[in-house]
Motif scaffolding. Structure first.
Motif, PDB file in Angstrom:
ATOM      1  N   ALA A   5     -60.861 -55.405 -28.222  1.00 30.75           N
ATOM      2  CA  ALA A   5     -60.187 -56.676 -27.973  1.00 30.75           C
ATOM      3  C   ALA A   5     -59.562 -56.590 -26.591  1.00 30.75           C
ATOM      4  CB  ALA A   5     -59.129 -56.964 -29.032  1.00 30.75           C
ATOM      5  N   LEU A   6     -59.323 -57.751 -25.987  1.00 25.67           N
ATOM      6  CA  LEU A   6     -58.740 -57.816 -24.648  1.00 25.67           C
ATOM      7  C   LEU A   6     -57.565 -58.781 -24.679  1.00 25.67           C
ATOM      8  CD1 LEU A   6     -58.887 -57.262 -21.544  1.00 25.67           C
ATOM      9  CD2 LEU A   6     -60.411 -59.243 -21.398  1.00 25.67           C
ATOM     10  N   VAL A   7     -56.402 -58.294 -24.246  1.00 24.17           N
ATOM     11  CA  VAL A   7     -55.214 -59.139 -24.139  1.00 24.17           C
ATOM     12  C   VAL A   7     -54.887 -59.308 -22.655  1.00 24.17           C
ATOM     13  CG1 VAL A   7     -52.776 -59.447 -24.701  1.00 24.17           C
ATOM     14  CG2 VAL A   7     -54.329 -58.369 -26.369  1.00 24.17           C
ATOM     15  N   ILE A   8     -55.011 -60.524 -22.159  1.00 25.80           N
ATOM     16  CA  ILE A   8     -54.731 -60.854 -20.762  1.00 25.80           C
ATOM     17  C   ILE A   8     -53.319 -61.426 -20.725  1.00 25.80           C
ATOM     18  CG2 ILE A   8     -55.481 -62.203 -18.766  1.00 25.80           C
ATOM     19  CD1 ILE A   8     -58.288 -62.293 -20.039  1.00 25.80           C
ATOM     20  N   GLY A   9     -52.346 -60.580 -20.385  1.00 23.26           N
ATOM     21  CA  GLY A   9     -50.951 -60.947 -20.488  1.00 23.26           C
ATOM     22  C   GLY A   9     -50.309 -61.315 -19.159  1.00 23.26           C
ATOM     23  N   ASN A  10     -49.700 -62.506 -19.088  1.00 22.00           N
ATOM     24  CA  ASN A  10     -48.999 -62.955 -17.883  1.00 22.00           C
ATOM     25  C   ASN A  10     -49.889 -62.782 -16.655  1.00 22.00           C
ATOM     26  OD1 ASN A  10     -46.863 -61.749 -19.913  1.00 22.00           O
ATOM     27  ND2 ASN A  10     -45.867 -63.398 -18.771  1.00 22.00           N
ATOM     28  N   GLY A  11     -51.124 -63.231 -16.804  1.00 23.91           N
ATOM     29  CA  GLY A  11     -52.126 -63.025 -15.763  1.00 23.91           C
ATOM     30  C   GLY A  11     -52.355 -64.255 -14.900  1.00 23.91           C
ATOM     31  N   PHE A  12     -53.404 -64.154 -14.089  1.00 27.96           N
ATOM     32  CA  PHE A  12     -53.772 -65.216 -13.153  1.00 27.96           C
ATOM     33  C   PHE A  12     -55.274 -65.146 -12.951  1.00 27.96           C
ATOM     34  CE2 PHE A  12     -52.383 -61.371 -11.022  1.00 27.96           C
ATOM     35  CZ  PHE A  12     -53.440 -61.087 -10.175  1.00 27.96           C
TER      36      PHE A  12
END
Length: 264
Positions: free
Chosen positions: A121-128
């Protein structure tokens, strides 16, 4: 969790020892809680090392296996992706949930691009999405970041943090910049941010991707958050009311619940 940030970091490093790997002339460092079940890799943003996740590691580390990684002074997302794969090879880890924060949320997408079979799984946290999302902020002006010396950038950020209102996050950032993160490492991460380009479409199921953002994030504008969500329309979208740019430290309860759900 009780105690000062200094006490929490001391407790963390009493429980778990840093491990290292030299690859292509760069050192990778990580803490492995060796908890039960499939592993989750935690990747910090531009400021700090893997211990930026101190709250999560102390809270969940005995319950699940968390690996918090300090990555080297590399700005290229593809080189970082290949370096992470080397670390996983070194510890015989076939796959993991990959959790990135800020700049690491950006380059973690390139890990999923090149190594889809290794991403549970991939969690893209507070990204852009790319550097244009932050270009209006003088701190992320490309000419400024590319033209400044590493030592000057580091000192400016250290002074900015020291002059910020006192808080546990302010204390953690000051420790990171003053004691644990080199000027070259900080500068490389900023260079990676301002030069970033959109990641191509990922060869992993949308159901395996979570986009995490916070309504009160002072660094990622609302329009940039929406742009990233639109890049992954079928992914799970989680917006927290508060957590700023560091929900793993400022909104631990909801952040940890999200992590546990992404592991299942």
């Amino acid at each position: 969790m009780t105690g000062s940030v200094i006490d929490q970091l001391a407790e963390l490093e009493e429980r778990y020892s840093w491990r290292t790997l030299q690859t292509d002339g760069h050192e990778w460092r990580w803490l492995d809680t060796a908890g039960e079940g499939p592993a989750t890799i935690l990747l910090p943003g531009s400021v700090g090392d893997g211990a930026m996740f101190v709250s999560t590691l102390l809270s969940l580390g005995k319950q699940v296996r968390l690996i918090a990684i300090t990555y080297p002074a590399i700005s290229d997302p593809e080189r970082l992706a290949h370096g992470l794969a080397r670390v996983m090879d070194h510890i015989a880890l076939a796959s993991a949930t990959i959790v990135g924060s800020s700049f690491a949320a950006y380059w973690a997408q390139f890990f999923a691009l090149h190594y889809p079979a290794r991403v549970r799984a991939l969690v893209i946290g507070n990204g852009f999405t790319d550097g244009s999302d932050l270009a209006a902020n003088p701190l992320f002006d490309r000419a400024y970041v590319e033209g400044i010396a590493s030592s000057t950038l580091h000192q400016e950020w250290l002074e900015r943090v020291r002059n910020a209102p006192a808080s546990a996050l302010q204390q953690l950032q000051e420790i990171m910049l003053d004691k644990r993160q080199s000027p070259e490492n900080l500068h490389a991460r900023f260079l990676g941010v301002v030069a970033s380009v959109p990641c191509p479409a990922l060869p992993i199921p949308a159901s395996a991707i979570t986009i995490l953002d916070c309504d009160d994030d002072p660094l990622i504008p609302a329009a940039a958050r929406e742009r990233l969500r639109r890049a992954y329309p079928q992914a799970k979208h989680v917006s927290l009311k508060h957590g700023g740019h560091y929900p793993h430290f400022l909104n631990t309860k909801e952040y940890e619940a999200l992590l546990l759900s992404s592991m299942s």
